[in-house]
Design a protein around this motif. Structure first.
Motif, mmCIF file in Angstrom:
data_model
loop_
_atom_site.group_PDB
_atom_site.id
_atom_site.type_symbol
_atom_site.label_atom_id
_atom_site.label_comp_id
_atom_site.label_asym_id
_atom_site.label_seq_id
_atom_site.Cartn_x
_atom_site.Cartn_y
_atom_site.Cartn_z
ATOM 1 N N ARG A 1 -0.901 -5.253 -7.522
ATOM 2 C CA ARG A 1 0.017 -4.290 -7.903
ATOM 3 C C ARG A 1 -0.639 -2.904 -7.572
ATOM 4 N N ALA A 2 -1.811 -2.726 -8.338
ATOM 5 C CA ALA A 2 -2.500 -1.338 -8.315
ATOM 6 C C ALA A 2 -2.671 -1.023 -6.856
ATOM 7 N N LEU A 3 -2.844 -1.703 -5.697
ATOM 8 C CA LEU A 3 -2.847 -1.481 -4.143
ATOM 9 C C LEU A 3 -1.703 -0.818 -3.874
ATOM 10 N N LEU B 1 -10.792 -6.760 -2.940
ATOM 11 C CA LEU B 1 -9.292 -7.098 -3.154
ATOM 12 C C LEU B 1 -8.613 -7.684 -2.142
ATOM 13 N N ASN B 2 -9.159 -7.550 -0.790
ATOM 14 C CA ASN B 2 -8.249 -8.512 0.303
ATOM 15 C C ASN B 2 -8.412 -9.990 -0.323
ATOM 16 N N TYR B 3 -9.385 -10.600 -0.952
ATOM 17 C CA TYR B 3 -9.492 -11.800 -1.669
ATOM 18 C C TYR B 3 -8.573 -12.054 -2.714
ATOM 19 N N ALA B 4 -8.209 -11.073 -3.735
ATOM 20 C CA ALA B 4 -7.373 -10.826 -4.757
ATOM 21 C C ALA B 4 -5.827 -11.120 -4.285
ATOM 22 N N VAL B 5 -5.584 -10.410 -3.160
ATOM 23 C CA VAL B 5 -4.313 -10.457 -2.570
ATOM 24 C C VAL B 5 -4.061 -12.115 -2.171
ATOM 25 N N LEU B 6 -5.286 -12.620 -1.445
ATOM 26 C CA LEU B 6 -5.091 -13.951 -1.176
ATOM 27 C C LEU B 6 -4.667 -14.909 -2.091
ATOM 28 N N ALA B 7 -5.577 -14.591 -3.219
ATOM 29 C CA ALA B 7 -5.529 -15.640 -4.426
ATOM 30 C C ALA B 7 -4.114 -15.578 -5.064
ATOM 31 N N LEU B 8 -3.505 -14.417 -5.277
ATOM 32 C CA LEU B 8 -2.180 -14.183 -5.616
ATOM 33 C C LEU B 8 -1.096 -14.787 -4.986
ATOM 34 N N ILE B 9 -1.227 -14.926 -3.664
ATOM 35 C CA ILE B 9 -0.381 -15.514 -2.770
ATOM 36 C C ILE B 9 -0.450 -17.157 -2.969
ATOM 37 N N ILE B 10 -1.581 -17.634 -2.965
ATOM 38 C CA ILE B 10 -2.062 -19.014 -3.513
ATOM 39 C C ILE B 10 -1.416 -19.238 -4.641
ATOM 40 N N GLY C 1 -7.168 -3.035 6.599
ATOM 41 C CA GLY C 1 -7.018 -1.445 6.612
ATOM 42 C C GLY C 1 -7.608 -1.018 5.280
ATOM 43 N N LEU C 2 -7.487 -1.954 4.336
ATOM 44 C CA LEU C 2 -8.054 -1.494 2.767
ATOM 45 C C LEU C 2 -9.438 -1.480 2.881
ATOM 46 N N SER C 3 -10.016 -0.455 1.919
ATOM 47 C CA SER C 3 -11.452 -0.206 1.922
ATOM 48 C C SER C 3 -11.598 0.573 0.759
ATOM 49 N N VAL D 1 0.986 -1.194 0.087
ATOM 50 C CA VAL D 1 -0.002 -0.118 0.048
ATOM 51 C C VAL D 1 1.024 1.121 -0.108
ATOM 52 N N ALA D 2 0.242 2.479 0.134
ATOM 53 C CA ALA D 2 1.158 3.532 -0.191
ATOM 54 C C ALA D 2 1.926 3.644 1.142
ATOM 55 N N ASP D 3 1.485 3.428 2.214
ATOM 56 C CA ASP D 3 2.363 3.340 3.517
ATOM 57 C C ASP D 3 3.183 2.186 3.650
ATOM 58 N N ALA D 4 4.620 2.329 3.352
ATOM 59 C CA ALA D 4 5.366 1.396 3.439
ATOM 60 C C ALA D 4 5.511 0.734 4.799
ATOM 61 N N ASP D 5 5.410 1.284 5.813
ATOM 62 C CA ASP D 5 5.378 0.762 7.507
ATOM 63 C C ASP D 5 4.114 -0.111 7.463
ATOM 64 N N ALA D 6 3.044 0.446 6.946
ATOM 65 C CA ALA D 6 1.581 -0.496 7.179
ATOM 66 C C ALA D 6 1.732 -1.718 6.001
#
Length: 172
Positions: free
Chosen positions: A42-44, A62-71, A21-23, A1-6
């Motif tokens: 990557r757009a995130l 897109l939380n699920y998109a992240v999980l799908a890419l991890i899978i 924290g994504l919405s 995300v835009a905040d590297a620490d987060a």
């Protein structure tokens, strides 16, 4: 995300529980229908978190998109192939699909939309990057097979798709 620490604090569990924290408030970008899963995730990189990771539950597809890419990355195969091989096939879900073309070839019902209050046949959207968050296609019978496996500790007959401990955690 835009905040590297987060970004460094985000965990798989955050995405599973919609507590990343994504919405929509921090990422209202409309992605084209032909966006790939990797492009969507990557757009995130430009997304702003609307809550600190782990503090608030906010449903966000897109939380699920992240999980799908991890899978995909861990399994070394597409999310669609993984679901077919690890869930649909072992549970005998012969009428469940990851592609609308395959579902249509096997009798998928016509979708409808409203036009000035009248139901009219309408092509249903299918965005490959959203497969994990709502584009799997199934029948009531196949969903019953999945539900039976989940209420039986992750097994149906000789097939096991999740450990009993995993099922307990899933329902916690």
């Amino acid at each position: 995300v835009a905040d590297a620490d987060a970004s460094a604090r985000l965990t798989v569990r955050h995405f599973l529980h919609h507590a990343s924290g994504l919405s929509e408030a921090g990422f209202s970008t409309s992605l084209p229908d032909d966006t790939t899963l990797e492009q969507a995730v990557r757009a995130l990189k430009d997304a702003r978190l609307s809550a600190l990771p782990g503090t608030t539950s906010q449903y966000f597809n897109l939380n699920y998109a992240v999980l799908a890419l991890i899978i995909e990355t861990v399994a070394g195969q597409s999310y669609a192939a993984y679901v077919q091989a690890q869930i649909f096939a072992p549970l005998g879900m012969a009428h469940s699909y990851t592609s609308p073309e395959a579902a249509r070839a096997n009798g998928l019902a016509q979708g409808y939309g409203r036009f000035f209050g009248v139901a009219v046949p309408r092509a249903q959207p299918h965005r490959a990057f959203e497969l994990a968050d709502g584009y799997l296609i199934s029948t009531a019978e196949d969903m019953a097979r999945f539900a039976l496996a989940m209420t039986n500790g992750g097994a149906l007959g000789e097939a096991r798709v999740l450990s009993a401990a995993g099922v307990r955690q899933l329902f916690t």
